[in-house]
Design an enzyme around this catalytic site. Sequence first.
Site, mmCIF file in Angstrom:
data_model
loop_
_atom_site.group_PDB
_atom_site.id
_atom_site.type_symbol
_atom_site.label_atom_id
_atom_site.label_comp_id
_atom_site.label_asym_id
_atom_site.label_seq_id
_atom_site.Cartn_x
_atom_site.Cartn_y
_atom_site.Cartn_z
ATOM 1 C CE LYS A 1 -0.735 1.016 10.502
ATOM 2 N NZ LYS A 1 -0.385 0.344 9.216
ATOM 3 C CB CYS B 1 -8.106 -10.538 18.874
ATOM 4 S SG CYS B 1 -6.434 -10.720 19.501
ATOM 5 C CB CYS C 1 -3.763 -16.102 16.143
ATOM 6 S SG CYS C 1 -3.475 -14.727 15.010
ATOM 7 N NE ARG D 1 -2.683 0.540 3.493
ATOM 8 C CZ ARG D 1 -3.846 -0.086 3.711
ATOM 9 N NH1 ARG D 1 -4.896 0.200 2.995
ATOM 10 N NH2 ARG D 1 -3.920 -0.988 4.653
ATOM 11 C CE1 TYR D 2 0.456 4.173 4.396
ATOM 12 C CE2 TYR D 2 0.672 1.903 5.135
ATOM 13 C CZ TYR D 2 0.050 3.134 5.219
ATOM 14 O OH TYR D 2 -0.963 3.332 6.114
ATOM 15 C CG ASP E 1 -9.258 -1.553 11.625
ATOM 16 O OD1 ASP E 1 -9.165 -0.313 11.536
ATOM 17 O OD2 ASP E 1 -8.286 -2.328 11.532
ATOM 18 C CG ASP F 1 -5.804 1.178 8.771
ATOM 19 O OD1 ASP F 1 -5.653 1.414 7.551
ATOM 20 O OD2 ASP F 1 -4.951 0.620 9.480
ATOM 21 N NE ARG G 1 5.459 2.228 6.139
ATOM 22 C CZ ARG G 1 5.055 3.361 5.579
ATOM 23 N NH1 ARG G 1 5.597 3.777 4.451
ATOM 24 N NH2 ARG G 1 4.091 4.067 6.127
ATOM 25 C CB CYS H 1 -9.290 -10.630 14.216
ATOM 26 S SG CYS H 1 -7.997 -10.833 12.971
#
Length: 377
Positions: free
Chosen positions: A346, A138, A134, A121-122, A302, A339, A125, A141
């Site tokens: 972000k 969570c 996991c 996306r960036y 989110d 986000d 990176r 998530c």
Amino acid sequence: MKEKAFSDFQKIGKGAWAGCATDEDWGNWHWQMRNQIRSSEDLAKHLTLTPNEQAGLEMTKTKLKLGVTPYFFNLIDTQNPECPLRRQVIPSKEECLVSLGETEDPCGEESYHVVSGLVHRYPDRVLWLLTDRCASYCRYCTRSRIVGGTGGLAFETDTEKVIAYLKAHEGVRDVLLSGGDPLLLSDEKLEHILESLRVIKHIEIVRIGTRVPIFIPQRITPALVARLKRHHPLFMSVHVNHPSELTAESRAALEMLADAGIPLGSQSVLLKGVNETHDDMGCLMRKLLRCRVRPYYLYQCDWIHGSAHFRVPVERGVDIIRSLRGFTTGYAVPQYVVDALGGGGKIPLNPNYVLEHGEKHWVFKNFDGKKYFYPGE
Ligand SMILES: *Cc1c(COP(=O)(O)O)cnc(C)c1O
């Protein structure tokens, strides 16, 4: 008062597993994974489920799966249905309600998928999703579409294709490994990935995003750490939400990583009923520093399907930052980020300290609300 109760690094014993696990079992991450609580029947053996949780478990069978390591389960206050750790890993009925604005992929990652498992996306990176597993799941998530193997999308990555993409894209200087939790891969697999990345000269740093030191600190072994430290500069972002997640065991794991020269940062998600008070968040940030973890990001929760019961207003996050900045060590203040819906990435949000400014003057407010004039040049 509350801060006092959470500020200790509590040692977590074997609890209900005292009769069936040896010390060696308990300290072995494979044992912890094999004995992960995965069904409502398993869970009911250890906990009196509330009707809300029971309904949640029933309805989430086809959604994000249940998974809790015995170690993390022992951090839960089984007498308290409102326990902030319980809320994070035990499904509730609200999880099945989809509110307006909620989606399966709130950060729009799918639209930036360049090769399987790789999100670019960036400009400089990339995010590489290495696994869908996991140690515990969570309930909020952001990747429940792929994590745990029950979401709408099958998880896929192809190491060779990803490495080929990265070799061909010289603008990429930072690779963030995530998932799922990359530290659940075997030492050998992880090292193979790090070695493949290290061959690429334009990749300057590698980062690992993980919740392993919190969910299964047994995974941080001297052998793992010895392998990781061969691939510096390697950073780690540890997902931690509540001060009581920082136990004697997780602190020892974090210290091992810090001793290996791995700069540690934290990522926390702002969650209703978990960490939305100034006291809890302040306590968490200071406790992280004591483990040599520098608070990095505080995320707004989110807009994933079924997350409304976790979300607090954006203003609350800004307020929390305001309650920290100036009142405590600057290192203890994370960046609050939202986000953007639909793939904008972000967005940092900060309290406003500027009351007014003209061509030749600024008027600021300091941390405790006093007004200050400042020349404009
Ligand atoms: C968060 C994120 C990153 C890393 O962002 P930093 O601000 O550098 O920590 C990279 N790629 C994607 C897709 C992300 O969501």
